[in-house]
Design a protein around this motif. Structure first.
Motif, short mmCIF file in Angstrom:
data_model
loop_
_atom_site.label_atom_id
_atom_site.label_comp_id
_atom_site.label_asym_id
_atom_site.label_seq_id
_atom_site.Cartn_x
_atom_site.Cartn_y
_atom_site.Cartn_z
N SER A 1253 41.51 36.01 33.93
CA SER A 1253 39.72 34.97 34.08
C SER A 1253 38.55 35.56 34.00
CB SER A 1253 39.79 34.54 34.67
OG SER A 1253 39.66 35.24 36.09
N GLN A 1254 38.45 36.27 34.58
CA GLN A 1254 36.50 37.29 33.97
C GLN A 1254 36.66 37.95 32.71
OE1 GLN A 1254 36.12 39.43 37.52
NE2 GLN A 1254 35.72 37.91 39.19
N GLU A 1260 47.16 41.34 26.28
CA GLU A 1260 48.17 42.21 26.62
C GLU A 1260 48.39 43.11 27.58
OE1 GLU A 1260 47.89 44.56 23.60
OE2 GLU A 1260 49.85 46.23 24.07
N GLN A 1261 47.15 43.54 27.87
CA GLN A 1261 47.20 44.10 29.44
C GLN A 1261 47.49 43.33 31.44
OE1 GLN A 1261 43.37 44.87 29.52
NE2 GLN A 1261 43.51 47.28 29.02
N TYR A 1262 47.19 42.00 30.32
CA TYR A 1262 47.73 40.66 31.60
C TYR A 1262 49.28 40.91 31.40
CZ TYR A 1262 47.87 36.57 34.31
OH TYR A 1262 48.18 35.23 35.08
N SER A 1263 49.35 40.57 30.38
CA SER A 1263 51.00 39.78 30.46
C SER A 1263 51.66 41.37 30.76
CB SER A 1263 51.21 39.60 28.78
OG SER A 1263 50.51 39.20 28.10
N ASN A 1264 51.47 42.71 29.88
CA ASN A 1264 52.23 43.56 30.54
C ASN A 1264 52.29 43.66 32.32
OD1 ASN A 1264 52.99 44.53 28.24
ND2 ASN A 1264 50.98 46.05 28.33
N ILE A 1265 51.54 43.34 32.33
CA ILE A 1265 51.97 43.88 34.09
C ILE A 1265 52.47 42.85 34.68
CG2 ILE A 1265 49.91 43.21 36.43
CD1 ILE A 1265 47.58 44.02 34.90
N LYS A 1266 51.92 41.36 34.88
CA LYS A 1266 53.33 40.23 34.59
C LYS A 1266 54.56 40.73 34.29
CE LYS A 1266 51.42 36.16 33.27
NZ LYS A 1266 51.76 34.73 32.89
N ALA A 1267 54.87 41.16 33.41
CA ALA A 1267 56.49 41.50 33.03
C ALA A 1267 56.87 42.83 34.16
CB ALA A 1267 56.37 42.01 32.34
N GLU A 1287 31.12 51.53 35.16
CA GLU A 1287 30.58 51.33 36.69
C GLU A 1287 30.40 49.49 37.02
OE1 GLU A 1287 28.12 55.08 37.97
OE2 GLU A 1287 27.35 53.13 38.03
N LYS A 1288 30.29 48.87 35.95
CA LYS A 1288 30.49 47.61 36.05
C LYS A 1288 31.89 46.28 36.91
CE LYS A 1288 28.59 42.79 33.94
NZ LYS A 1288 27.72 42.20 33.37
N VAL A 1289 32.40 47.02 35.63
CA VAL A 1289 34.20 46.65 35.14
C VAL A 1289 34.28 47.23 36.65
CG1 VAL A 1289 36.17 47.04 34.91
CG2 VAL A 1289 34.22 46.73 32.69
N GLU A 1290 34.12 48.66 37.17
CA GLU A 1290 35.10 49.07 38.26
C GLU A 1290 33.93 48.18 39.83
OE1 GLU A 1290 34.61 53.04 39.18
OE2 GLU A 1290 35.71 52.84 41.10
N ARG A 1291 32.80 47.97 39.57
CA ARG A 1291 32.79 46.60 40.99
C ARG A 1291 32.84 45.61 41.28
NH1 ARG A 1291 27.39 49.18 38.41
NH2 ARG A 1291 26.50 50.80 40.07
N GLU A 1292 32.91 45.40 39.66
CA GLU A 1292 33.89 44.07 39.78
C GLU A 1292 35.31 43.48 40.14
OE1 GLU A 1292 30.98 41.86 39.33
OE2 GLU A 1292 32.80 40.69 39.32
N PHE A 1293 35.98 45.04 40.32
CA PHE A 1293 37.79 45.18 40.52
C PHE A 1293 37.41 45.53 41.61
CE2 PHE A 1293 41.55 46.28 40.58
CZ PHE A 1293 42.22 47.89 41.48
#
Length: 1312
Positions: A1253-1254, A1260-1267, A1287-1293
């Motif tokens: 959502s963010q 594609e990555q989201y679908s792979n994870i759900k599968a 770093e920005k993405v890692e902080r959000e994660f």
């Protein structure tokens, strides 16, 4: 080629130390790879070209091959691939080794399984080569395997070699001294994997008292296998390339063609792999000019001894991959049979086959070896030779004829044994015979197999395995049981004390009985059965003697249970065959008729001589089934392949045949329990293991209740009744825990000298294990743990020592009997693991699962001297670690507790990093906030000298006889205890403990000398090691009165009396002593009114506030805490301590903004270590803020406010005045804890929802994870999706990770 650089070994810090030649030569079992191997050496181009050429032709890799690959590397990745073809398993192996380097294990192992000719050894050596700068890499070798022996071949004891190897490996680790040690990476290649090396290394580490913060040894086990199943999680190489690998080999082929133009098409080993092991390519080799030339020679000279030599080389290379012949043996074979050609060189002897044979050196050129270029090619030659008339048997017999007259090297003895007796595992299980014998049987005939095995038996006159195989061949492939018995007896004669060899005789008679059963009469059945029974009884006796002898020598030996199982198989055959002849035999065999009736009946059918055989069968069956009840319930095999799947069902079937009665009318409770297989202690456990229904458990418990009521003084009956109730409690409510304790207590109160069973002691631990680890227990469990281990060693150890003891219960989070979690409750998770993951999962592996950890209780403990202890209810109890390698050094640990038949076992051991040589992270709202900073100076002490660089360590606190002991286990360094401020310096490993003493005893003595206490009186004991310095804490403010430094003294209490000694140095908070001796010690100050550092502790109990004021003395802190523990619902409110030092013996008052009454009006600041004085305030209204002021003669010396919310806080043990919320992990956290996050992260899908959502992860990555269905794989996909995005993405994660996995993050943050 001349070396210019001194060989070196790597060190942990990245440096290198010289590797002395004498030291290197002393490690005869290790081929050491130097950190600077070949560096500074001038390698001639011709030598380099030959090394490459030999390797591509099929010679084993050498370190030079990898060195040449490194120095030839080009700039692009594609060009680099032509020099280093790293099979798919390379990255995974490297990753596993790096993960093991982070593990708290002294010895670890990783496996590489590979099919013959797939490059497994090359891959393993590549890993060592690439890690040689960081780890001490070595390959395990056998220095004597190719030495020629004469006379009777001596059977080597692999255990002796294993011990020597373990010592040499530890020597390699220790070389250079304490500051230069680093992990050894040991390649245990193929034929050497039969040694049980890991256990020997662990024992050697303990014997040498090595305490290391890094793994001592990582063993890379490279194992060649014909068949590799999917049921494993090891790295494996099979005879099939991936698409990527095919590309690498294609590029490499172009490189070879450009650099080795003079030898096109003759790099057969490389070409076979390059063409993906395609049989068509092998056939094309046969059609090449070299192939046609060789085939023509073989057809023209099929009777020549050159051909027969070539045939045997092809034979062993095909059927014993990794095998070879010494060049000297080939020459001797040829010269022995070819008198006219004795002057020929080796090259001339093999000239017709030279393009398909490779020669190579072993052990630095000491031995020249010969083999076929590739196992696939060797197999093609065997089939080709058979087609032209040189049969497999012909080649084997000719070489046996040669060996009759010659010296033989040990390696060839082993190759021959594997060739004719090794039974390979396939998808259908273990073969009955070696692959060669099976192929001779299929392509020639049975009689030829017998001839080959007979010749081998006569050639190797002292080896029992050839006549054993021949006996097995006779009884399974023919009906000549007389010959089978003859050869079984010959095998037994060669090694009369070997129970496994003795088993063959019993198998002969058992198979005779089984095969001839339909045409035998009662007398014949009993005659053969008696022979089989006697043979299996003799085997059983030998097995007992074997393990007893090994036990005396402290050697672990597998107990041979085949004699007991063979007895049961024979008993079952006898039962089925006799009851088929006449139903009356059912009553005879189950003793349903009287002895007199049996005598008469046997007379009538002319079988009186077999009465003892018949009457002994039932008791024998029950005895052996009871053994297997204990054997299979209390332990599991280390390797599941060692326990056939038919073992349990056949035992149960035999038991039921001899237990079930024809008439059920008069069956008593014990008989009913026997028929339910619940008449013994381990039998009761089997009910749970089989997921017994509640109704059945109720019935079993009632039956044991009846027996117990009739025999209340029988200890075994009482134990079984108690266990039945414990088992029932897993499903329904049974007898209360207190009642069960009362039953057991009657037997516990007896004389402790009485020898109880391990089962009795197990119940003591289960029933009396304290539920509150910090509380007290009404029995001393140590009185039972030691005797339990002794009882186990007496009753079970010889049978179970080579197996893994099963935890019958785990300690869970519940209360009462619910705190006992039976393993059957966790088995369904094990089944889930089997469906989602490959490989056998041990109990230790299973406990890594978060869903299981939520059920179990993690307990605290310590490790020291390579032993493990659990700290509970004021007791320190020794436990056995599930993996001995998991306690590599002293320290504070935590683990899950299991109860097995030998005692307590620690699973999933973790070191508490805050107790190791790392700074302690201060907590925002910890109960010990003030204590952990006990030595903090006041605002006037900045100019007073103090030392720094102290590593703060938390103690483990245990209670013995009501005394709270603070324990530390540290390596070399400078440490400060966070609980007391005590400091010490040690140059080697040290174990110390201390407790606080009361000054009152020494007050009269001190008054006469005009001294008072200046800090805690500490009784310090050094358990192991030695201290260079000790720094005792004091509370005097030296800046307010500098003369205090010179007047400061130490009270020294000894058995001979009490004395005063000077300090070597005084700092702002410590008095230093050099080379101290140990006994109660404390800092003394002269009488007077001077300033001291102070503490102020506040507790809230209901509406009552208690405010304690006292000098900064940790013993006084402990006194306050003990006092408040007596109060109901007393909670600590953390407030800042006074920033200024206060004058001792002065009076202080307390004011508050609520105008509440304060009692007393004033208190005196005292230094005695009785419970300090305190103010007491009754608050009428808790819904208001309160400000407190401490005054001395109208001067405010301390002030603090308490928010009303803190007065209302419920459920927490402490009330904090400053809470900052959850801490988000720093950038780099994911990379550091990557492997742990994959294993333990929960709620992956909700995290993925938020990240999608963010727009942090793509659709594609989201679908792979759900599968993905498997949690660990799903987590890996998520981490890969957010990796390398900045770093920005890692902080959000990390924010999302913190929200959904707070406990995991907290744990990892504490360990960081």
């Amino acid at each position: 080629m001349a070396a210019t650089d001194t060989p070196t070994l790597p060190t942990e810090g990245g440096g290198e130390i010289p590797l002395k030649s004498e030291f290197r030569e002393s490690l005869s079992f290790l081929d050491i790879l130097c950190a600077n191997q070949f560096e500074g050496e001038q390698i001639e181009s011709a030598e380099a070209l030959k090394a490459e050429s030999d390797f591509y032709k099929g010679a084993p890799p050498t370190w030079m091959n990898f060195y040449l690959g490194d120095i030839n590397e080009s700039s692009t990745a594609e060009e680099q691939a032509t020099h280093h073809i790293k099979r798919e398993g390379y990255k995974r192996l490297i990753k596993q080794i790096k993960f093991q380097l982070q593990a708290d294990l002294s010895v670890t192992a990783t496996k590489l399984l590979h099919q013959p000719g797939t490059g497994g050894t090359t891959l393993a050596m590549q890993v060592l080569w690439d890690l040689r700068k960081k780890l001490r890499c070595a390959v395990l070798i056998d220095p004597s395997c190719d030495k020629l022996v004469t006379g009777k071949p001596v059977q080597k004891d692999p255990l002796l070699d294993t011990r020597t190897i373990a010592k040499q490996v530890i020597q390699l680790f220790k070389e250079g001294g304490l500051n230069h040690q680093t992990t050894v990476l040991l390649l245990q290649d193929n034929e050497h994997t039969r040694y049980s090396l890991q256990e020997s290394i662990i024992k050697e580490i303990a014997e040498q008292e090595i305490n290391a913060n890094i793994p001592v040894v990582i063993i890379l086990k490279c194992k060649r296998m014909i068949f590799i199943s999917d049921d494993h999680d090891d790295v494996s190489l099979c005879s099939e390339l991936t698409t990527k690998e095919e590309g690498y080999f294609a590029a490499k082929e172009k490189h070879i063609q450009s650099h080795h133009r003079e030898q096109p098409g003759r790099f057969h080993s490389f070409d076979i792999i390059r063409h993906n092991f395609d049989r068509g390519h092998v056939e094309s080799i046969m059609c090449s000019n070299d192939g046609k030339e060789m085939i023509g020679y073989l057809k023209r000279n099929k009777s020549s001894h050159r051909t027969k030599l070539f045939a045997f080389i092809a034979l062993i290379c095909s059927y014993v991959p990794g095998s070879y012949l010494l060049q000297s043996v080939c020459e001797s074979f040829h010269n022995n049979f070819c008198a006219d050609d004795r002057g020929l060189s080796f090259e001339e002897i093999i000239q017709p086959f030279r393009q398909f044979i490779v020669t190579f050196s072993k052990q630095g050129g000491k031995y020249k070896c010969v083999r076929i270029a590739h196992p696939v090619l060797a197999h093609q030659f065997v089939e080709l030779l058979a087609d032209i008339g040189v049969k497999r048997s012909t080649a084997t017999l000719k070489f046996l004829q040669y060996l009759c007259r010659k010296q033989i090297q040990p390696s060839l003895l082993q190759f021959f044994k594997d060739l004719l007796t090794k039974r390979e595992r396939t998808a259908d299980g273990k073969e009955r015979f070696s692959r060669l014998i099976i192929d001779i049987e299929n392509n020639e005939d049975i009689s030829t197999c017998i001839v080959v095995l007979k010749n081998a038996s006569e050639t190797f006159k002292y080896d029992p395995f050839y006549p054993q195989s021949l006996a097995r061949f006779y009884y399974s492939r023919t009906t000549d049981f007389g010959k089978a018995e003859e050869w079984a007896l010959k095998a037994k004669e060669r090694v009369p004390t070997n129970s496994f060899i003795a088993d063959t005789l019993g198998q002969v008679h058992k198979n005779h009985l089984n095969k001839a059963i339909k045409r035998l009469k009662e007398k014949d059945i009993l005659t053969i059965a008696e022979k089989a029974i006697n043979a299996f009884k003799q085997e059983e006796d030998l097995a007992e003697k074997e393990v007893n002898n090994m036990l005396d020598e402290n050697i672990t030996k597998v107990f041979n249970n085949r004699g007991l199982f063979g007895y049961l198989q024979v008993a079952k055959i006898v039962h089925d065959s006799l009851t088929n002849l006449h139903p009356k035999w059912k009553d005879i065999l189950t003793h349903a008729i009287s002895s007199q009736q049996l005598t008469e009946l046997l007379k009538n059918i002319n079988l009186p001589k077999y009465k003892s055989v018949i009457t002994d069968l039932k008791d024998g069956v029950h005895t052996k089934c009871e053994f297997f009840d204990s054997y299979l319930t209390y332990s599991d095999p280390m390797n599941s392949e060692n326990e056939p799947p038919y073992l349990r069902p056949e035992i149960m079937d035999c038991y039921s045949k001899y237990t079930s009665l024809s008439s059920k009318e008069d069956a008593g409770p014990l008989q009913k329990l026997k028929e339910k297989r619940a008449s013994t202690f381990p039998g009761l456990f089997s009910i749970l293991n089989q997921n017994g229904k509640q109704s059945s458990l109720n019935e079993i418990t009632e039956l044991w209740k009846k027996l117990f009521q009739g025999m209340p003084e029988d200890e075994d009956v009482a134990c079984n009744y108690i266990l039945a109730n414990i088992i029932l409690s897993n499903e329904a409510e049974g007898v209360p825990l207190t009642d069960l304790k009362t039953i057991l207590q009657r037997f516990m109160d007896e004389d402790m000298a009485k020898h109880h069973t391990p089962e009795f002691y197990l119940l003591v631990l289960l029933l009396f294990w304290p539920e509150n680890v910090q509380g007290q227990n009404n029995i001393n469990l140590n009185k039972y743990v030691g005797p339990m281990r002794q009882a186990f060693e007496k009753k079970y150890k010889i049978y179970l020592q080579s197996r893994e003891l099963v935890p019958l219960f785990y300690l869970g989070r519940g209360a009462g009997l619910n705190k006992l979690v039976h393993k059957s409750k966790l088995d369904h998770i094990r089944e889930q693991l089997k469906t989602s993951q490959t490989g056998r999962r041990s109990d230790g592996d299973m406990l890594k699962q978060t869903s299981i950890q939520d059920i179990l209780l993690r307990v605290q403990g310590v490790s020291r001297d390579h032993k493990t202890f659990v700290c509970v209810a004021g007791q320190e109890i020794e436990v056995c670690p599930h993996k001995q390698a998991s306690v590599p050094r002293p320290g504070v640990i935590s683990f899950f507790l299991g109860f097995n038949i030998s005692g307590l076992m620690a699973f999933n051991i973790r070191y508490s990093t805050e107790h190791q040589s790392k700074p302690v992270q201060p907590a925002t709202s910890s109960k010990n906030d003030m204590v952990s900073d006990i030595s903090r100076i006041c605002d006037t002490c900045d100019l007073v000298k103090d030392s720094n660089h102290w590593t703060k360590v938390n103690p483990i606190v245990i209670t013995e006889a009501g005394v709270r002991l603070h324990c530390h286990w540290n390596q070399r360094g400078q440490y400060e205890c966070t609980a007391s401020g005590l400091r010490w310096v040690c140059k080697s490993d040290v174990t110390l403990q201390y407790h606080y003493c009361n000054w009152t005893t020494y007050s009269p003595f001190l008054e006469t000398l005009q001294y008072i206490q200046g800090g805690p009186l500490m009784d310090i004991t050094i358990k192991s090691g030695q201290l260079e310095e000790i720094h005792l804490p004091h509370f005097a403010c030296l800046s307010s009165n500098p003369s205090l430094k010179s007047e400061m003294r130490i009270l020294h209490v000894e058995e001979s009396g009490t004395s005063i000694e000077k300090v070597d140095e005084a700092t702002c908070c410590h008095a230093k002593l050099l080379q101290p001796s140990f006994s109660p010690k404390g800092v003394l100050l002269r009488f007077g009114k001077y300033k001291v550092h102070c503490e102020l502790m506040i507790y809230l109990s209901g509406h009552i506030l208690r405010i304690y004021l006292f000098p900064s003395d940790p013993s006084l802190v402990e006194a306050v805490e003990k006092q408040e523990e007596k109060e109901k619902k007393s909670k600590r409110i953390l407030v800042p301590r006074p920033e200024k030092s206060l004058k001792i013996k002065s009076w202080f008052s307390l004011e508050n903004t609520c105008k509440a009454h304060v009692t007393p009006e004033r208190i005196k600041l005292r230094s005695s270590n009785t419970t300090p004085s305190f103010f007491m305030i009754r608050l009428e209204n808790l819904n208001t803020d309160i400000v407190l002021e401490l005054k001395h003669e109208m001067e405010v010396v301390w002030k603090a406010s308490i928010h009303k919310d803190h007065l209302f806080m419920q459920g927490e043990s402490d009330v904090s005045y400053n809470y900052q919320g959850p801490t988000i992990p720093p950038v780099g956290f994911v990379e550091k804890h990557f492997a742990t996050l994959i294993q333990y992260t929960k709620n992956v899908l909700p995290m993925a929802d938020i990240l999608f959502s963010q727009k942090i992860i793509s659709n594609e990555q989201y679908s792979n994870i759900k599968a993905i269905k498997v949690d660990q794989q799903r987590t890996r996909e998520l981490l890969d999706a957010v990796g390398f995005k900045g770093e920005k993405v890692e902080r959000e994660f990390l924010k999302v990770l913190q929200t959904h996995n707070p406990n995991l993050i907290e744990s990892l943050m504490m360990d960081s």
